[in-house]
Scaffold this motif. Sequence first.
Motif, PDB file in Angstrom:
ATOM      1  N   GLY A 149      10.735  25.694  -9.474  1.00  0.00           N
ATOM      2  CA  GLY A 149      10.798  24.673  -8.451  1.00  0.00           C
ATOM      3  C   GLY A 149      10.048  23.413  -8.825  1.00  0.00           C
ATOM      4  N   VAL A 150      10.068  22.492  -7.878  1.00  0.00           N
ATOM      5  CA  VAL A 150       9.410  21.201  -8.033  1.00  0.00           C
ATOM      6  C   VAL A 150       8.534  20.967  -6.814  1.00  0.00           C
ATOM      7  N   GLU A 151       7.359  20.415  -7.043  1.00  0.00           N
ATOM      8  CA  GLU A 151       6.520  19.935  -5.951  1.00  0.00           C
ATOM      9  C   GLU A 151       6.486  18.413  -6.074  1.00  0.00           C
ATOM     10  N   MET A 152       6.973  17.742  -5.043  1.00  0.00           N
ATOM     11  CA  MET A 152       7.068  16.284  -5.065  1.00  0.00           C
ATOM     12  C   MET A 152       6.272  15.721  -3.896  1.00  0.00           C
ATOM     13  N   HIS A 153       5.302  14.872  -4.202  1.00  0.00           N
ATOM     14  CA  HIS A 153       4.512  14.200  -3.164  1.00  0.00           C
ATOM     15  C   HIS A 153       5.110  12.817  -2.954  1.00  0.00           C
ATOM     16  N   LEU A 154       5.588  12.551  -1.734  1.00  0.00           N
ATOM     17  CA  LEU A 154       6.188  11.262  -1.416  1.00  0.00           C
ATOM     18  C   LEU A 154       5.194  10.397  -0.657  1.00  0.00           C
ATOM     19  N   PHE A 155       5.210   9.104  -0.987  1.00  0.00           N
ATOM     20  CA  PHE A 155       4.327   8.111  -0.373  1.00  0.00           C
ATOM     21  C   PHE A 155       5.173   6.983   0.162  1.00  0.00           C
ATOM     22  N   ALA A 156       4.913   6.580   1.418  1.00  0.00           N
ATOM     23  CA  ALA A 156       5.624   5.452   2.011  1.00  0.00           C
ATOM     24  C   ALA A 156       5.048   4.152   1.463  1.00  0.00           C
TER      25      ALA A 156
ATOM     26  N   VAL B  98       9.335  21.249   3.615  1.00  0.00           N
ATOM     27  CA  VAL B  98       8.805  19.892   3.687  1.00  0.00           C
ATOM     28  C   VAL B  98       7.616  19.941   4.628  1.00  0.00           C
ATOM     29  N   THR B  99       6.478  19.410   4.175  1.00  0.00           N
ATOM     30  CA  THR B  99       5.283  19.374   5.002  1.00  0.00           C
ATOM     31  C   THR B  99       4.741  17.946   5.016  1.00  0.00           C
ATOM     32  N   GLY B 100       4.094  17.579   6.099  1.00  0.00           N
ATOM     33  CA  GLY B 100       3.503  16.256   6.201  1.00  0.00           C
ATOM     34  C   GLY B 100       3.940  15.553   7.468  1.00  0.00           C
ATOM     35  N   ARG B 101       4.286  14.286   7.347  1.00  0.00           N
ATOM     36  CA  ARG B 101       4.681  13.501   8.519  1.00  0.00           C
ATOM     37  C   ARG B 101       5.976  14.012   9.129  1.00  0.00           C
ATOM     38  N   ILE B 102       6.847  14.575   8.308  1.00  0.00           N
ATOM     39  CA  ILE B 102       8.003  15.329   8.797  1.00  0.00           C
ATOM     40  C   ILE B 102       7.857  16.741   8.247  1.00  0.00           C
ATOM     41  N   GLU B 103       8.347  17.716   9.022  1.00  0.00           N
ATOM     42  CA  GLU B 103       8.197  19.122   8.643  1.00  0.00           C
ATOM     43  C   GLU B 103       9.528  19.829   8.819  1.00  0.00           C
ATOM     44  N   GLY B 104       9.820  20.748   7.922  1.00  0.00           N
ATOM     45  CA  GLY B 104      11.038  21.515   8.067  1.00  0.00           C
ATOM     46  C   GLY B 104      11.405  22.261   6.808  1.00  0.00           C
ATOM     47  N   ALA B 105      12.645  22.752   6.795  1.00  0.00           N
ATOM     48  CA  ALA B 105      13.159  23.563   5.692  1.00  0.00           C
ATOM     49  C   ALA B 105      14.157  22.762   4.865  1.00  0.00           C
TER      50      ALA B 105
ATOM     51  N   ARG C 218       0.860  -1.188   0.000  1.00  0.00           N
ATOM     52  CA  ARG C 218       0.000   0.000   0.000  1.00  0.00           C
ATOM     53  C   ARG C 218       0.895   1.237   0.000  1.00  0.00           C
ATOM     54  N   LEU C 219       0.385   2.316  -0.523  1.00  0.00           N
ATOM     55  CA  LEU C 219       1.073   3.597  -0.479  1.00  0.00           C
ATOM     56  C   LEU C 219       0.332   4.506   0.486  1.00  0.00           C
ATOM     57  N   THR C 220       1.097   5.094   1.418  1.00  0.00           N
ATOM     58  CA  THR C 220       0.533   6.000   2.413  1.00  0.00           C
ATOM     59  C   THR C 220       1.167   7.376   2.240  1.00  0.00           C
ATOM     60  N   PRO C 221       0.375   8.451   2.139  1.00  0.00           N
ATOM     61  CA  PRO C 221       0.976   9.784   2.029  1.00  0.00           C
ATOM     62  C   PRO C 221       1.980  10.011   3.161  1.00  0.00           C
TER      63      PRO C 221
ATOM     64  N   ASN D 298      15.332   6.022   8.188  1.00  0.00           N
ATOM     65  CA  ASN D 298      16.369   5.272   7.473  1.00  0.00           C
ATOM     66  C   ASN D 298      15.838   3.965   6.891  1.00  0.00           C
ATOM     67  N   HIS D 299      14.689   3.510   7.347  1.00  0.00           N
ATOM     68  CA  HIS D 299      14.170   2.206   6.956  1.00  0.00           C
ATOM     69  C   HIS D 299      12.973   2.295   6.015  1.00  0.00           C
ATOM     70  N   LEU D 300      12.706   3.474   5.484  1.00  0.00           N
ATOM     71  CA  LEU D 300      11.552   3.663   4.607  1.00  0.00           C
ATOM     72  C   LEU D 300      11.941   3.575   3.136  1.00  0.00           C
ATOM     73  N   ILE D 301      11.030   3.059   2.348  1.00  0.00           N
ATOM     74  CA  ILE D 301      11.088   3.185   0.893  1.00  0.00           C
ATOM     75  C   ILE D 301       9.945   4.120   0.529  1.00  0.00           C
ATOM     76  N   LEU D 302      10.259   5.145  -0.233  1.00  0.00           N
ATOM     77  CA  LEU D 302       9.259   6.145  -0.630  1.00  0.00           C
ATOM     78  C   LEU D 302       9.204   6.211  -2.152  1.00  0.00           C
ATOM     79  N   VAL D 303       8.010   6.432  -2.669  1.00  0.00           N
ATOM     80  CA  VAL D 303       7.857   6.702  -4.098  1.00  0.00           C
ATOM     81  C   VAL D 303       7.210   8.068  -4.230  1.00  0.00           C
ATOM     82  N   GLY D 304       7.531   8.749  -5.328  1.00  0.00           N
ATOM     83  CA  GLY D 304       7.036  10.107  -5.488  1.00  0.00           C
ATOM     84  C   GLY D 304       6.398  10.363  -6.831  1.00  0.00           C
ATOM     85  N   ARG D 305       5.524  11.347  -6.818  1.00  0.00           N
ATOM     86  CA  ARG D 305       4.924  11.883  -8.038  1.00  0.00           C
ATOM     87  C   ARG D 305       5.146  13.379  -8.006  1.00  0.00           C
ATOM     88  N   GLY D 306       5.713  13.915  -9.093  1.00  0.00           N
ATOM     89  CA  GLY D 306       6.107  15.312  -9.056  1.00  0.00           C
ATOM     90  C   GLY D 306       5.504  16.166 -10.133  1.00  0.00           C
TER      91      GLY D 306
END
Length: 152
Positions: free
Chosen positions: A143-150, A41-48, A6-9, A129-137
């Motif tokens: 700039g680029v807007e990239m949505h990553l899914f675990a 970066v916004t979402g499950r982790i947040e920052g600059a 499954r892919l989770t935002p 460190n243990h995640l695999i993420l896929v993105g759609r950009g």
Amino acid sequence: MMEPPRLTPFCTLHVQLGPLREMGPGRAGQRRIIPITGGRVTGRIEGAILNLGADWQTIFADGAADIDTRYAMETEDGALIEIVNKGVRHGPPEMMERLARGEAVDPADYYFRTTARLESGDPRYRWVNHLILVGRGARGASGVEMHLFAVE
């Protein structure tokens, strides 16, 4: 039979880019470097997103771009996280030409997908460190807007 993953935002990267630097022809195609100069970066982790790193691209004869980025973010609580994002962007020649000119193009009109890995030595974020993420950009003019899914 095993169920498919499954892919989770997970998060959205709002990446600011500096001026493109053309390297010239390489072994596989036109080479260029696009500096990564900041963002959020916004979402499950947040920052600059920090002002360091780049996208080292190869542009093939058919206009497809091989994406190879390495950069870093600082979380709101001060942890550093490396982001390595690799993938491909391609589409009809007229769409790729419009993107190259910095025009707005509907992301549904081209393919921009990546796989991402994050890494941190901060004990609060070692779990990334243990995640695999896929993105759609989506590529914009600066700039680029990239949505990553675990991948679960």
